[in-house]
Design a protein around this motif. Structure first.
Motif, PDB file in Angstrom:
ATOM      1  N   LYS A   1     -40.843 -10.114   7.098  1.00 30.58           N
ATOM      2  CA  LYS A   1     -40.084  -9.082   7.808  1.00 30.58           C
ATOM      3  C   LYS A   1     -38.586  -9.351   7.713  1.00 30.58           C
ATOM      4  CE  LYS A   1     -39.458  -7.005  12.392  1.00 30.58           C
ATOM      5  NZ  LYS A   1     -39.924  -7.018  13.812  1.00 30.58           N
ATOM      6  N   ASN A   2     -38.204 -10.613   7.881  1.00 25.69           N
ATOM      7  CA  ASN A   2     -36.785 -10.971   7.803  1.00 25.69           C
ATOM      8  C   ASN A   2     -36.229 -10.749   6.398  1.00 25.69           C
ATOM      9  OD1 ASN A   2     -36.798 -11.718  10.502  1.00 25.69           O
ATOM     10  ND2 ASN A   2     -37.226 -13.872  10.059  1.00 25.69           N
ATOM     11  N   LEU A   3     -37.040 -11.052   5.386  1.00 23.02           N
ATOM     12  CA  LEU A   3     -36.587 -10.844   4.012  1.00 23.02           C
ATOM     13  C   LEU A   3     -36.429  -9.358   3.696  1.00 23.02           C
ATOM     14  CD1 LEU A   3     -38.514 -13.475   1.836  1.00 23.02           C
ATOM     15  CD2 LEU A   3     -36.051 -13.330   2.253  1.00 23.02           C
ATOM     16  N   LYS A   4     -37.331  -8.528   4.204  1.00 22.46           N
ATOM     17  CA  LYS A   4     -37.208  -7.084   4.002  1.00 22.46           C
ATOM     18  C   LYS A   4     -35.882  -6.585   4.554  1.00 22.46           C
ATOM     19  CE  LYS A   4     -42.098  -5.747   3.928  1.00 22.46           C
ATOM     20  NZ  LYS A   4     -43.169  -4.996   4.654  1.00 22.46           N
ATOM     21  N   TYR A   5     -35.501  -7.090   5.701  1.00 26.07           N
ATOM     22  CA  TYR A   5     -34.217  -6.718   6.302  1.00 26.07           C
ATOM     23  C   TYR A   5     -33.063  -7.192   5.419  1.00 26.07           C
ATOM     24  CZ  TYR A   5     -30.344  -6.509   9.611  1.00 26.07           C
ATOM     25  OH  TYR A   5     -29.129  -6.255  10.213  1.00 26.07           O
ATOM     26  N   THR A   6     -33.161  -8.422   4.919  1.00 26.97           N
ATOM     27  CA  THR A   6     -32.116  -8.976   4.066  1.00 26.97           C
ATOM     28  C   THR A   6     -31.964  -8.173   2.779  1.00 26.97           C
ATOM     29  OG1 THR A   6     -32.535 -11.203   4.930  1.00 26.97           O
ATOM     30  CG2 THR A   6     -31.347 -11.053   2.844  1.00 26.97           C
ATOM     31  N   LEU A   7     -33.076  -7.735   2.212  1.00 29.77           N
ATOM     32  CA  LEU A   7     -33.046  -6.992   0.949  1.00 29.77           C
ATOM     33  C   LEU A   7     -32.362  -5.635   1.082  1.00 29.77           C
ATOM     34  CD1 LEU A   7     -36.604  -7.816  -0.441  1.00 29.77           C
ATOM     35  CD2 LEU A   7     -34.411  -8.667  -1.302  1.00 29.77           C
ATOM     36  N   LYS A   8     -32.242  -5.116   2.291  1.00 28.18           N
ATOM     37  CA  LYS A   8     -31.506  -3.872   2.488  1.00 28.18           C
ATOM     38  C   LYS A   8     -30.049  -4.042   2.094  1.00 28.18           C
ATOM     39  CE  LYS A   8     -34.316  -2.042   6.304  1.00 28.18           C
ATOM     40  NZ  LYS A   8     -34.288  -1.609   7.733  1.00 28.18           N
ATOM     41  N   TYR A   9     -29.521  -5.249   2.293  1.00 25.07           N
ATOM     42  CA  TYR A   9     -28.119  -5.535   2.013  1.00 25.07           C
ATOM     43  C   TYR A   9     -27.937  -6.314   0.703  1.00 25.07           C
ATOM     44  CZ  TYR A   9     -27.854  -4.241   6.912  1.00 25.07           C
ATOM     45  OH  TYR A   9     -27.964  -3.557   8.096  1.00 25.07           O
ATOM     46  N   ALA A  10     -28.990  -6.985   0.261  1.00 24.58           N
ATOM     47  CA  ALA A  10     -28.928  -7.754  -0.986  1.00 24.58           C
ATOM     48  C   ALA A  10     -30.216  -7.527  -1.766  1.00 24.58           C
ATOM     49  CB  ALA A  10     -28.739  -9.244  -0.696  1.00 24.58           C
TER      50      ALA A  10
END
Length: 222
Positions: free
Chosen positions: A161-170
Motif C-alpha cells: 500500500k505504501n509503495l502504491k502511494y509512492t509510485l504516484k509521485y515516482a
C-alpha cells in the motif's frame, strides 16, 4: 562547359535525393531524453549477514560502475539501525569503499536488521531526487531476515500500500533485493510484483547476480 553542366545536372538531383532521405530518416529516429539516476544502496552489515558482506560490498561497487557521472549515489549501513555513510558521485569508488569499510566493522551483538527504517529513508531520498528530475532506484543487499526491534523492521502487510502511494509521485522507482535466500525472495516477489511489475522489481540470490545487474541497468534506462 557542356560536360560540366551535364555532370552537375546528374549530381544535383542525386544530392537532393540523399538529403531528403537523410531528413526523413532522422525524423523517424527517437532520441530518448537522458535522465540521471538516484541510486540508494542499503547494505546489511549485521552479524548474521557477515558471510556474504564482502561480496555484497563488491556488488555495490559493480553497480556503481554502471551509473553515469551525472548520477548520484547514497549508501546506508543497515544493522540495528540504519544510517547514511556515503552521499556523492557513483564513480568515486575508493571513497565509497572506504566509507563502507569504516562503518561495517564486526559487532557480535549487532543482530538487528533495521530494513524498515532504511527503506523509509531510501524512499524519502527517492522522492526528493525525483522532484529534481532523477530516476530513483533502491537496492537492498542482505539476507532480508527480520531481526531486532519490530518497529524498525519492514511491515510486509503495509508495504504494498505504501509503495502504491509512492509510485504516484515516482512511477519509475525500481526496487532491487539481492543476496537473500531464494525462499525469502519468492515471498518478496509474490508480495511486490503486483505493485511494481516484473521490470521494476529485481530480485536475485547469490547465484544469479550477473543477470540481476543486467535487469537493473534496464530498469534505470541504461
Amino acid at each position: 562547359m557542356f560536360r560540366k553542366a551535364l555532370i552537375l545536372g546528374i549530381l544535383f538531383p542525386i544530392a537532393v535525393l540523399i538529403i531528403k532521405l537523410a531528413v526523413v530518416g532522422f525524423s523517424h529516429i527517437e532520441f530518448s531524453e537522458f535522465k540521471p539516476v538516484m541510486a540508494v544502496f542499503l547494505l546489511d552489515t549485521s552479524a548474521s549477514n557477515r558471510e556474504l558482506l564482502e561480496k555484497q560490498q563488491q556488488c555495490v561497487l559493480r553497480m556503481a560502475k554502471r551509473l553515469d557521472s551525472e548520477d548520484h549515489a547514497k549508501i546506508y549501513i543497515v544493522s540495528e539501525d540504519a544510517y547514511e555513510v556515503y552521499d556523492g558521485a557513483p564513480h568515486k569508488l575508493s571513497a565509497m569503499r572506504d566509507a563502507i569499510k569504516k562503518r561495517s566493522g564486526f559487532d557480535a551483538k549487532a543482530y538487528g536488521t533495521a530494513y524498515g527504517t532504511a527503506l523509509k529513508k531510501a524512499v524519502g531520498d527517492s522522492l526528493r531526487y525525483k522532484a529534481e528530475g532523477y530516476t530513483p532506484a533502491i537496492i537492498l543487499l542482505g539476507d532480508m531476515e527480520n531481526e531486532g526491534a519490530i518497529n524498525k523492521q519492514i511491515n510486509w502487510s503495509t508495504l504494498p500500500k505504501n509503495l502504491k502511494y509512492t509510485l504516484k509521485y515516482a512511477p519509475d522507482l525500481s526496487l532491487t533485493f539481492l543476496y537473500a535466500h531464494p525462499q525469502k525472495l519468492d515471498e518478496i516477489r509474490q508480495t511486490l510484483v503486483p505493485v511494481l511489475g516484473e521490470k521494476q522489481l529485481i530480485i536475485s540470490s547469490e547465484e544469479n547476480i550477473d543477470q540481476a545487474l543486467r535487469k537493473f541497468s534496464s530498469a534505470i534506462g541504461r
